[in-house]
Design a protein around this motif. Structure first.
Motif, PDB file in Angstrom:
ATOM      1  N   ASP A 161      76.294  48.911  58.707  1.00 45.83           N
ATOM      2  CA  ASP A 161      76.097  50.573  59.152  1.00 45.83           C
ATOM      3  C   ASP A 161      76.003  51.277  57.936  1.00 45.83           C
ATOM      4  OD1 ASP A 161      75.806  50.034  61.987  1.00 45.83           O
ATOM      5  OD2 ASP A 161      77.984  49.663  61.824  1.00 45.83           O
ATOM      6  N   GLY A 162      75.447  52.344  58.088  1.00 45.69           N
ATOM      7  CA  GLY A 162      75.476  53.471  57.029  1.00 45.69           C
ATOM      8  C   GLY A 162      74.510  53.492  56.089  1.00 45.69           C
ATOM      9  N   GLU A 163      74.527  53.999  55.154  1.00 42.40           N
ATOM     10  CA  GLU A 163      73.148  54.308  53.915  1.00 42.40           C
ATOM     11  C   GLU A 163      73.513  54.007  52.692  1.00 42.40           C
ATOM     12  OE1 GLU A 163      70.555  58.167  52.818  1.00 42.40           O
ATOM     13  OE2 GLU A 163      71.384  58.043  55.011  1.00 42.40           O
ATOM     14  N   VAL A 164      72.911  53.341  51.876  1.00 39.85           N
ATOM     15  CA  VAL A 164      72.966  52.977  50.542  1.00 39.85           C
ATOM     16  C   VAL A 164      71.979  53.251  49.853  1.00 39.85           C
ATOM     17  CG1 VAL A 164      73.548  51.167  48.839  1.00 39.85           C
ATOM     18  CG2 VAL A 164      74.744  51.208  51.219  1.00 39.85           C
ATOM     19  N   ARG A 165      72.075  53.894  48.602  1.00 36.21           N
ATOM     20  CA  ARG A 165      70.819  54.313  48.110  1.00 36.21           C
ATOM     21  C   ARG A 165      70.937  53.571  46.464  1.00 36.21           C
ATOM     22  NH1 ARG A 165      67.811  59.333  49.874  1.00 36.21           N
ATOM     23  NH2 ARG A 165      68.810  59.718  51.792  1.00 36.21           N
ATOM     24  N   LEU A 166      69.921  53.122  45.927  1.00 33.93           N
ATOM     25  CA  LEU A 166      70.224  52.511  44.499  1.00 33.93           C
ATOM     26  C   LEU A 166      68.892  53.248  43.652  1.00 33.93           C
ATOM     27  CD1 LEU A 166      70.097  48.729  45.412  1.00 33.93           C
ATOM     28  CD2 LEU A 166      72.007  50.311  44.858  1.00 33.93           C
ATOM     29  N   LEU A 167      69.264  53.717  42.470  1.00 31.29           N
ATOM     30  CA  LEU A 167      68.504  54.734  41.621  1.00 31.29           C
ATOM     31  C   LEU A 167      68.665  54.110  40.190  1.00 31.29           C
ATOM     32  CD1 LEU A 167      66.884  57.195  41.045  1.00 31.29           C
ATOM     33  CD2 LEU A 167      69.214  58.339  40.611  1.00 31.29           C
ATOM     34  N   SER A 168      67.513  53.864  39.436  1.00 32.38           N
ATOM     35  CA  SER A 168      67.589  53.451  38.178  1.00 32.38           C
ATOM     36  C   SER A 168      67.318  54.573  37.150  1.00 32.38           C
ATOM     37  CB  SER A 168      66.804  52.268  37.950  1.00 32.38           C
ATOM     38  OG  SER A 168      66.956  51.238  38.699  1.00 32.38           O
ATOM     39  N   VAL A 169      68.079  54.901  36.110  1.00 33.62           N
ATOM     40  CA  VAL A 169      67.535  55.878  35.380  1.00 33.62           C
ATOM     41  C   VAL A 169      67.858  55.478  33.809  1.00 33.62           C
ATOM     42  CG1 VAL A 169      68.330  57.788  36.930  1.00 33.62           C
ATOM     43  CG2 VAL A 169      69.830  56.836  35.128  1.00 33.62           C
ATOM     44  N   GLU A 178      81.311  43.648  40.369  1.00 38.77           N
ATOM     45  CA  GLU A 178      79.933  43.496  39.794  1.00 38.77           C
ATOM     46  C   GLU A 178      79.862  44.544  38.515  1.00 38.77           C
ATOM     47  OE1 GLU A 178      77.191  41.568  40.328  1.00 38.77           O
ATOM     48  OE2 GLU A 178      78.464  40.420  41.619  1.00 38.77           O
ATOM     49  N   GLY A 179      80.924  45.175  38.337  1.00 32.95           N
ATOM     50  CA  GLY A 179      81.033  45.910  37.089  1.00 32.95           C
ATOM     51  C   GLY A 179      80.567  47.518  37.162  1.00 32.95           C
ATOM     52  N   PHE A 180      80.558  47.897  38.386  1.00 34.65           N
ATOM     53  CA  PHE A 180      80.212  49.347  38.541  1.00 34.65           C
ATOM     54  C   PHE A 180      81.391  50.094  38.325  1.00 34.65           C
ATOM     55  CE2 PHE A 180      76.482  47.390  40.537  1.00 34.65           C
ATOM     56  CZ  PHE A 180      75.671  48.154  40.670  1.00 34.65           C
ATOM     57  N   CYS A 181      81.342  51.405  37.814  1.00 38.36           N
ATOM     58  CA  CYS A 181      82.560  52.406  37.736  1.00 38.36           C
ATOM     59  C   CYS A 181      82.232  53.603  38.576  1.00 38.36           C
ATOM     60  CB  CYS A 181      82.869  52.702  36.311  1.00 38.36           C
ATOM     61  SG  CYS A 181      81.348  53.353  35.525  1.00 38.36           S
ATOM     62  N   MET A 182      83.184  54.251  39.223  1.00 44.03           N
ATOM     63  CA  MET A 182      83.081  54.984  40.039  1.00 44.03           C
ATOM     64  C   MET A 182      82.825  56.471  39.130  1.00 44.03           C
ATOM     65  SD  MET A 182      85.501  56.603  43.116  1.00 44.03           S
ATOM     66  CE  MET A 182      86.848  57.424  42.132  1.00 44.03           C
ATOM     67  N   GLU A 188      65.412  45.858  32.533  1.00 38.75           N
ATOM     68  CA  GLU A 188      65.018  46.229  33.992  1.00 38.75           C
ATOM     69  C   GLU A 188      65.452  44.783  34.836  1.00 38.75           C
ATOM     70  OE1 GLU A 188      61.545  48.066  35.265  1.00 38.75           O
ATOM     71  OE2 GLU A 188      61.363  48.976  33.376  1.00 38.75           O
ATOM     72  N   GLU A 189      65.163  43.716  34.122  1.00 43.01           N
ATOM     73  CA  GLU A 189      65.300  42.333  34.783  1.00 43.01           C
ATOM     74  C   GLU A 189      66.661  42.300  35.505  1.00 43.01           C
ATOM     75  OE1 GLU A 189      63.951  42.769  31.563  1.00 43.01           O
ATOM     76  OE2 GLU A 189      61.918  42.198  32.435  1.00 43.01           O
ATOM     77  N   ARG A 190      67.761  42.656  34.414  1.00 47.02           N
ATOM     78  CA  ARG A 190      69.111  42.512  34.913  1.00 47.02           C
ATOM     79  C   ARG A 190      69.292  43.723  36.126  1.00 47.02           C
ATOM     80  NH1 ARG A 190      73.515  39.946  33.626  1.00 47.02           N
ATOM     81  NH2 ARG A 190      74.849  41.816  33.293  1.00 47.02           N
ATOM     82  N   THR A 191      68.655  44.745  36.038  1.00 49.50           N
ATOM     83  CA  THR A 191      68.782  45.973  37.001  1.00 49.50           C
ATOM     84  C   THR A 191      68.357  45.174  38.275  1.00 49.50           C
ATOM     85  OG1 THR A 191      68.435  47.589  35.490  1.00 49.50           O
ATOM     86  CG2 THR A 191      68.089  48.026  37.843  1.00 49.50           C
ATOM     87  N   GLU A 192      67.162  44.531  38.308  1.00 47.25           N
ATOM     88  CA  GLU A 192      66.662  43.833  39.425  1.00 47.25           C
ATOM     89  C   GLU A 192      67.618  42.614  40.059  1.00 47.25           C
ATOM     90  OE1 GLU A 192      64.757  43.431  43.072  1.00 47.25           O
ATOM     91  OE2 GLU A 192      64.101  45.035  41.244  1.00 47.25           O
ATOM     92  N   GLY A 193      68.088  42.113  39.354  1.00 51.93           N
ATOM     93  CA  GLY A 193      69.169  40.958  39.513  1.00 51.93           C
ATOM     94  C   GLY A 193      70.377  41.616  40.451  1.00 51.93           C
ATOM     95  N   PHE A 194      70.930  42.936  40.133  1.00 51.29           N
ATOM     96  CA  PHE A 194      71.979  43.563  40.552  1.00 51.29           C
ATOM     97  C   PHE A 194      71.430  44.179  42.001  1.00 51.29           C
ATOM     98  CE2 PHE A 194      73.841  43.635  36.517  1.00 51.29           C
ATOM     99  CZ  PHE A 194      75.088  43.430  36.676  1.00 51.29           C
ATOM    100  N   TYR A 214      78.633  55.197  42.326  1.00 54.66           N
ATOM    101  CA  TYR A 214      78.934  54.162  41.523  1.00 54.66           C
ATOM    102  C   TYR A 214      77.866  54.062  40.297  1.00 54.66           C
ATOM    103  CZ  TYR A 214      83.368  53.346  43.942  1.00 54.66           C
ATOM    104  OH  TYR A 214      84.337  53.433  44.707  1.00 54.66           O
ATOM    105  N   ALA A 215      78.116  53.693  39.128  1.00 58.69           N
ATOM    106  CA  ALA A 215      77.102  53.313  38.204  1.00 58.69           C
ATOM    107  C   ALA A 215      77.444  51.934  37.364  1.00 58.69           C
ATOM    108  CB  ALA A 215      76.821  54.341  37.216  1.00 58.69           C
ATOM    109  N   ARG A 216      76.377  51.408  36.918  1.00 59.23           N
ATOM    110  CA  ARG A 216      76.737  50.338  35.969  1.00 59.23           C
ATOM    111  C   ARG A 216      75.487  50.380  34.963  1.00 59.23           C
ATOM    112  NH1 ARG A 216      76.158  45.432  34.223  1.00 59.23           N
ATOM    113  NH2 ARG A 216      77.734  43.713  34.406  1.00 59.23           N
ATOM    114  N   TYR A 217      75.831  50.005  33.553  1.00 64.74           N
ATOM    115  CA  TYR A 217      74.827  49.827  32.513  1.00 64.74           C
ATOM    116  C   TYR A 217      74.298  48.529  32.602  1.00 64.74           C
ATOM    117  CZ  TYR A 217      72.344  49.862  28.199  1.00 64.74           C
ATOM    118  OH  TYR A 217      71.294  49.680  27.192  1.00 64.74           O
ATOM    119  N   CYS A 218      72.917  48.562  32.561  1.00 62.01           N
ATOM    120  CA  CYS A 218      72.166  47.352  32.590  1.00 62.01           C
ATOM    121  C   CYS A 218      71.176  47.086  31.332  1.00 62.01           C
ATOM    122  CB  CYS A 218      71.294  47.076  33.880  1.00 62.01           C
ATOM    123  SG  CYS A 218      72.232  47.280  35.253  1.00 62.01           S
ATOM    124  N   ALA A 219      71.239  45.968  30.594  1.00 54.84           N
ATOM    125  CA  ALA A 219      70.612  46.131  29.453  1.00 54.84           C
ATOM    126  C   ALA A 219      69.013  45.895  29.707  1.00 54.84           C
ATOM    127  CB  ALA A 219      71.017  44.990  28.399  1.00 54.84           C
TER     128      ALA A 219
END
Length: 86
Positions: A64-72, A30-34, A47-53, A40-45
């Motif tokens: 199982d496990g935990e996943v957190r998503l954060l937009s900055v 999906e284009g994320f880099c470690m 907020e709409e693109r961010t919501e799609g990801f 992992y992080a990915r640039y999105c042009a």
């Protein structure tokens, strides 16, 4: 805008390791880099693109496990300090 995916997934069984690798490979495709292990992080042009990801990631969540998503914002991301060694 930058979207961070941070996760803590179990790797105690063969199936759990497969789930970890599958999720990590999904992020890379999906284009994320470690940035760090399990961060992992990915640039999105926009907020709409961010919501799609975000939607696609929710569909690929491991069982199982935990996943957190954060937009900055790009400005916030640019203020990040990175140190290597001392």
């Amino acid at each position: 805008m930058w979207l961070f995916a941070m996760f803590d997934l179990p790797v105690d069984t063969k199936k759990a390791r497969r789930d970890y690798v599958r999720f990590r490979d999904f992020l890379l495709k999906e284009g994320f880099c470690m940035l760090q292990y399990s961060v992992y992080a990915r640039y999105c042009a926009s907020e709409e693109r961010t919501e799609g990801f975000r939607r696609r990631i929710r569909l690929e969540l491991p069982p199982d496990g935990e996943v957190r998503l954060l937009s900055v914002t790009d400005r916030q991301f640019g203020k990040m300090e990175v140190y290597y060694g001392k």
